[in-house]
Scaffold this motif. Structure first.
Motif, PDB file in Angstrom:
ATOM      1  N   ASP A  95       0.863  -1.176   0.000  1.00 32.81           N
ATOM      2  CA  ASP A  95       0.000   0.000   0.000  1.00 32.81           C
ATOM      3  C   ASP A  95       0.904   1.232   0.000  1.00 32.81           C
ATOM      4  N   GLY A  96       1.143   1.771  -1.177  1.00 37.27           N
ATOM      5  CA  GLY A  96       2.063   2.895  -1.306  1.00 37.27           C
ATOM      6  C   GLY A  96       1.651   4.097  -0.483  1.00 37.27           C
ATOM      7  N   GLU A  97       0.361   4.371  -0.417  1.00 34.31           N
ATOM      8  CA  GLU A  97      -0.105   5.516   0.365  1.00 34.31           C
ATOM      9  C   GLU A  97       0.194   5.323   1.843  1.00 34.31           C
ATOM     10  N   ALA A  98      -0.006   4.106   2.344  1.00 29.55           N
ATOM     11  CA  ALA A  98       0.267   3.835   3.757  1.00 29.55           C
ATOM     12  C   ALA A  98       1.762   3.882   4.040  1.00 29.55           C
ATOM     13  N   VAL A  99       2.573   3.379   3.100  1.00 33.32           N
ATOM     14  CA  VAL A  99       4.027   3.435   3.268  1.00 33.32           C
ATOM     15  C   VAL A  99       4.486   4.875   3.418  1.00 33.32           C
ATOM     16  N   MET A 100       4.049   5.733   2.499  1.00 31.55           N
ATOM     17  CA  MET A 100       4.517   7.117   2.514  1.00 31.55           C
ATOM     18  C   MET A 100       3.909   7.910   3.664  1.00 31.55           C
ATOM     19  N   GLN A 101       2.697   7.534   4.095  1.00 25.53           N
ATOM     20  CA  GLN A 101       2.100   8.222   5.233  1.00 25.53           C
ATOM     21  C   GLN A 101       2.923   7.993   6.500  1.00 25.53           C
ATOM     22  N   ARG A 102       3.387   6.749   6.679  1.00 28.11           N
ATOM     23  CA  ARG A 102       4.226   6.462   7.848  1.00 28.11           C
ATOM     24  C   ARG A 102       5.567   7.188   7.738  1.00 28.11           C
ATOM     25  N   VAL A 103       6.145   7.214   6.557  1.00 29.01           N
ATOM     26  CA  VAL A 103       7.407   7.924   6.365  1.00 29.01           C
ATOM     27  C   VAL A 103       7.257   9.384   6.776  1.00 29.01           C
ATOM     28  N   ARG A 104       6.209  10.033   6.291  1.00 26.48           N
ATOM     29  CA  ARG A 104       6.018  11.460   6.592  1.00 26.48           C
ATOM     30  C   ARG A 104       5.697  11.679   8.068  1.00 26.48           C
ATOM     31  N   SER A 105       4.864  10.817   8.629  1.00 23.13           N
ATOM     32  CA  SER A 105       4.451  10.982  10.020  1.00 23.13           C
ATOM     33  C   SER A 105       5.629  10.837  10.973  1.00 23.13           C
ATOM     34  N   GLU A 106       6.414   9.780  10.805  1.00 21.09           N
ATOM     35  CA  GLU A 106       7.566   9.572  11.676  1.00 21.09           C
ATOM     36  C   GLU A 106       8.646  10.629  11.414  1.00 21.09           C
ATOM     37  N   ARG A 107       8.783  11.013  10.136  1.00 21.08           N
ATOM     38  CA  ARG A 107       9.733  12.089   9.817  1.00 21.08           C
ATOM     39  C   ARG A 107       9.373  13.362  10.576  1.00 21.08           C
ATOM     40  N   ASP A 108       8.095  13.708  10.570  1.00 20.50           N
ATOM     41  CA  ASP A 108       7.660  14.918  11.254  1.00 20.50           C
ATOM     42  C   ASP A 108       7.906  14.823  12.762  1.00 20.50           C
ATOM     43  N   ARG A 109       7.812  13.614  13.291  1.00 21.96           N
ATOM     44  CA  ARG A 109       8.084  13.417  14.718  1.00 21.96           C
ATOM     45  C   ARG A 109       9.544  13.714  15.022  1.00 21.96           C
ATOM     46  N   PHE A 110      10.448  13.220  14.181  1.00 15.90           N
ATOM     47  CA  PHE A 110      11.872  13.486  14.401  1.00 15.90           C
ATOM     48  C   PHE A 110      12.177  14.980  14.259  1.00 15.90           C
ATOM     49  N   VAL A 111      11.569  15.608  13.265  1.00 20.33           N
ATOM     50  CA  VAL A 111      11.766  17.049  13.087  1.00 20.33           C
ATOM     51  C   VAL A 111      11.267  17.801  14.308  1.00 20.33           C
ATOM     52  N   ILE A 160      23.050   7.893  -1.441  1.00 22.15           N
ATOM     53  CA  ILE A 160      21.625   8.230  -1.536  1.00 22.15           C
ATOM     54  C   ILE A 160      20.945   7.421  -2.633  1.00 22.15           C
ATOM     55  N   GLY A 161      21.571   7.361  -3.808  1.00 27.42           N
ATOM     56  CA  GLY A 161      20.966   6.650  -4.929  1.00 27.42           C
ATOM     57  C   GLY A 161      20.765   5.173  -4.649  1.00 27.42           C
ATOM     58  N   LEU A 162      21.776   4.518  -4.081  1.00 27.38           N
ATOM     59  CA  LEU A 162      21.671   3.088  -3.805  1.00 27.38           C
ATOM     60  C   LEU A 162      20.640   2.797  -2.723  1.00 27.38           C
ATOM     61  N   GLU A 163      20.646   3.588  -1.654  1.00 24.31           N
ATOM     62  CA  GLU A 163      19.684   3.348  -0.584  1.00 24.31           C
ATOM     63  C   GLU A 163      18.251   3.518  -1.079  1.00 24.31           C
ATOM     64  N   LEU A 164      17.974   4.639  -1.726  1.00 26.67           N
ATOM     65  CA  LEU A 164      16.609   4.902  -2.162  1.00 26.67           C
ATOM     66  C   LEU A 164      16.221   4.035  -3.347  1.00 26.67           C
ATOM     67  N   GLY A 165      17.145   3.814  -4.270  1.00 23.73           N
ATOM     68  CA  GLY A 165      16.839   3.000  -5.439  1.00 23.73           C
ATOM     69  C   GLY A 165      16.474   1.579  -5.066  1.00 23.73           C
ATOM     70  N   GLN A 166      17.267   0.955  -4.191  1.00 25.02           N
ATOM     71  CA  GLN A 166      16.956  -0.414  -3.775  1.00 25.02           C
ATOM     72  C   GLN A 166      15.652  -0.463  -2.985  1.00 25.02           C
ATOM     73  N   ALA A 167      15.428   0.518  -2.113  1.00 26.40           N
ATOM     74  CA  ALA A 167      14.195   0.542  -1.329  1.00 26.40           C
ATOM     75  C   ALA A 167      12.972   0.655  -2.239  1.00 26.40           C
ATOM     76  N   LEU A 168      13.015   1.545  -3.207  1.00 22.62           N
ATOM     77  CA  LEU A 168      11.885   1.698  -4.125  1.00 22.62           C
ATOM     78  C   LEU A 168      11.648   0.422  -4.917  1.00 22.62           C
ATOM     79  N   SER A 169      12.740  -0.210  -5.349  1.00 20.19           N
ATOM     80  CA  SER A 169      12.612  -1.457  -6.099  1.00 20.19           C
ATOM     81  C   SER A 169      11.928  -2.527  -5.266  1.00 20.19           C
ATOM     82  N   ARG A 170      12.296  -2.646  -4.007  1.00 16.87           N
ATOM     83  CA  ARG A 170      11.701  -3.660  -3.133  1.00 16.87           C
ATOM     84  C   ARG A 170      10.251  -3.341  -2.787  1.00 16.87           C
ATOM     85  N   LEU A 171       9.861  -2.089  -2.980  1.00 17.11           N
ATOM     86  CA  LEU A 171       8.471  -1.703  -2.745  1.00 17.11           C
ATOM     87  C   LEU A 171       7.640  -1.760  -4.026  1.00 17.11           C
ATOM     88  N   GLY A 172       8.174  -2.417  -5.054  1.00 17.03           N
ATOM     89  CA  GLY A 172       7.413  -2.654  -6.265  1.00 17.03           C
ATOM     90  C   GLY A 172       7.565  -1.629  -7.354  1.00 17.03           C
TER      91      GLY A 172
END
Length: 480
Positions: free
Chosen positions: A80-96, A182-194
């Motif tokens: 669920d891409g929307e749920a994945v990104m919602q958690r990313v943004r929510s936890e990111r905002d917590r750290f900020v 940055i490219g390897l971390e994000l590229g592999q993560a996106l690939s594993r998320l479909g």
């Protein structure tokens, strides 16, 4: 125009700037922290923390997809891409939020929002309406993505890592330029998320890896998951009605064109010093326009200007920026009593799978220091016991030591648990331990760290210090 006079002015409220503020405040309460963007630090907003949140989601998906090797067969995996990104943004905002709480606790008179530029070595103009005269100045303005002109042809479909964490859903496809950290971390993560991913580089580099043997192993491993061209021959990038069309030369098919939803530019970062009018000071600049400085004091020449963090382009990592900010702020506060600060053993980790890590001196630096009088030890994790048990048996570790003294000097790793192993090795380098002393330390069974012992034993033998390495040594337990 409003005019203010302070003992210390700090330009930039990121990791280095905040560290400089705290250190300088121990010496004086006459200071100002100037921020031209948003409070919150690069790490918390668009760097290490949100990227690890995306990677964590990708790891869960990958573990489920690979569960069959353990005799476990989960049902259909739905991402669920929307749920994945919602958690990313929510936890990111917590750290900020934690960073913003720190900023809120600062006295109002110590904070100033606006873009600063130098009038001379002691005067700054902020937003054309405030003039600050400072006895000492710390530059901690960070860095920003550097994007080649060709990639700008992607226009509105061009993104950098800052943009990805604002996505509300995952795209179908992304072309990544730059197989660095940055490219390897994000590229592999996106690939594993479909997400369909194709990655291009120049010059053959992969992350921080220097050794060709390690690089070849990593390239083969990554190519099992997504298309990766570390020496890509890209002819054109064009924004079309369907997305971003990339024309490149394929080794087997010749010149072809593929279209992607987005183009991620992970092509490095440039120091944010070019808009400071720093040429108006009397400090020496290098050929890139970056101030020359002493990395142990962070002082620019013998001036009252100090530079810390990513903007000095020395070691763009959070822990290094924090150290540099502390050193620069302390010296700005105590000026002219400038003192050398502790620079820790070089340590870098890339959160791919397998992870990458570099510790201490590179092999080239070892060769230069030892004039060829060094040894290398190695272990493969393909047969390492604990790694096979958990299905993470891919990777190599290579360790370096000095002949004669037996001192441990550094390592390069592409393998499981590198984020933890790298710390043990970095501590050993910083404590100036010998390889024999490291081998005297306890190793439990079965753990991945037993692979470190194997590599160190191999190194000790190659340094003509230790005995021959016994194959399938049973005092280590089976598969150690």
């Amino acid at each position: 125009m409003e005019k203010r006079t302070v003992d210390v002015a700090i330009i930039g409220a990121g990791t280095a700037g905040m560290g400089a503020y705290r250190a300088a405040k121990a010496h004086t309460d006459s200071l100002v922290l100037i921020e031209g963007g948003h409070y919150g630090t690069t790490c918390a907003r668009v760097g290490c923390m949100p990227s690890k949140l995306l990677i964590a989601a990708a790891e869960r998906a990958h573990d489920m997809a690979g569960a069959a090797q353990f005799g476990i067969h989960p049902g259909g995996i739905r991402i669920d891409g929307e749920a994945v990104m919602q958690r990313v943004r929510s936890e990111r905002d917590r750290f900020v939020g934690f960073v913003l709480e720190t900023v809120d606790d600062m006295p109002a008179e110590h904070k100033l929002i606006g873009d600063a530029r130098f009038v001379d070595a002691h005067r700054l103009i902020v937003n054309d309406d405030v003039e600050i005269t400072a006895g000492r100045i710390v530059v901690a303005t960070g860095s920003r993505p550097s994007i080649p002109d060709m990639l700008k042809e992607a226009k509105d479909r061009l993104v950098v890592n800052d943009d990805i964490f604002e996505w509300h859903d995952l795209p179908a496809s992304v072309v990544v330029f730059g197989p660095g950290i940055i490219g390897l971390e994000l590229g592999q993560a996106l690939s594993r998320l479909g997400v369909r991913v194709r990655m291009f580089g120049r010059g053959g580099s992969l992350g921080p890896i220097r050794e060709q043997k390690m690089r070849d192993y990593a390239l083969k491993t990554f190519r099992r998951e997504f298309e990766l061209h570390p020496e890509g021959d890209v002819k054109a990038v064009e924004r079309t009605g369907e997305g971003v069309a990339v024309t490149f030369v394929d080794d087997d098919r010749g010149e072809i064109t593929e279209t992607f939803d987005y183009l991620l530019a992970a092509t490095g970062r440039r120091p944010n010093v070019d808009q400071l009018d720093i040429q108006n000071t009397d400090i020496e600049l290098d050929n890139r326009g970056t101030p020359r400085f002493n990395r142990y004091t962070l002082q620019c020449g013998d001036s009252s200007i100090f530079i810390a963090g990513d903007c000095n382009h020395d070691a763009p990592l959070l822990h290094e920026a924090a150290d540099e900010g502390r050193i620069a702020g302390d010296n700005a506060g105590r000026f002219p009593d400038v003192r050398a600060g502790l620079r820790r053993t070089p340590l870098a980790v890339v959160f791919t799978d397998p992870q990458m890590a570099t510790v201490g001196l590179t092999l080239d630096e070892v060769d230069e220091r030892c004039k060829g009088g060094y040894g290398v030890g190695e272990v493969s994790f393909e047969g390492q016991g604990r790694s096979r048990v958990i299905g993470k048996n891919r990777g190599l570790l290579r360790v370096y030591g000095e002949r004669g003294s037996g001192q441990f000097l550094g390592a390069e790793m592409f393998g499981p648990a590198a984020e933890h192993i790298a710390h043990l090795l970095a501590w050993s380098v910083q404590r100036r331990m010998t390889v024999s002393e490291m081998l005297d330390m306890p190793f439990y069974h079965p753990v991945i760290e037993e692979g470190v012992r194997t590599a160190l034993r191999n190194l000790n033998r190659n340094l003509s210090i230790g005995p021959e390495v016994i194959k399938h040594c049973m005092d280590c337990g089976p598969g150690a």
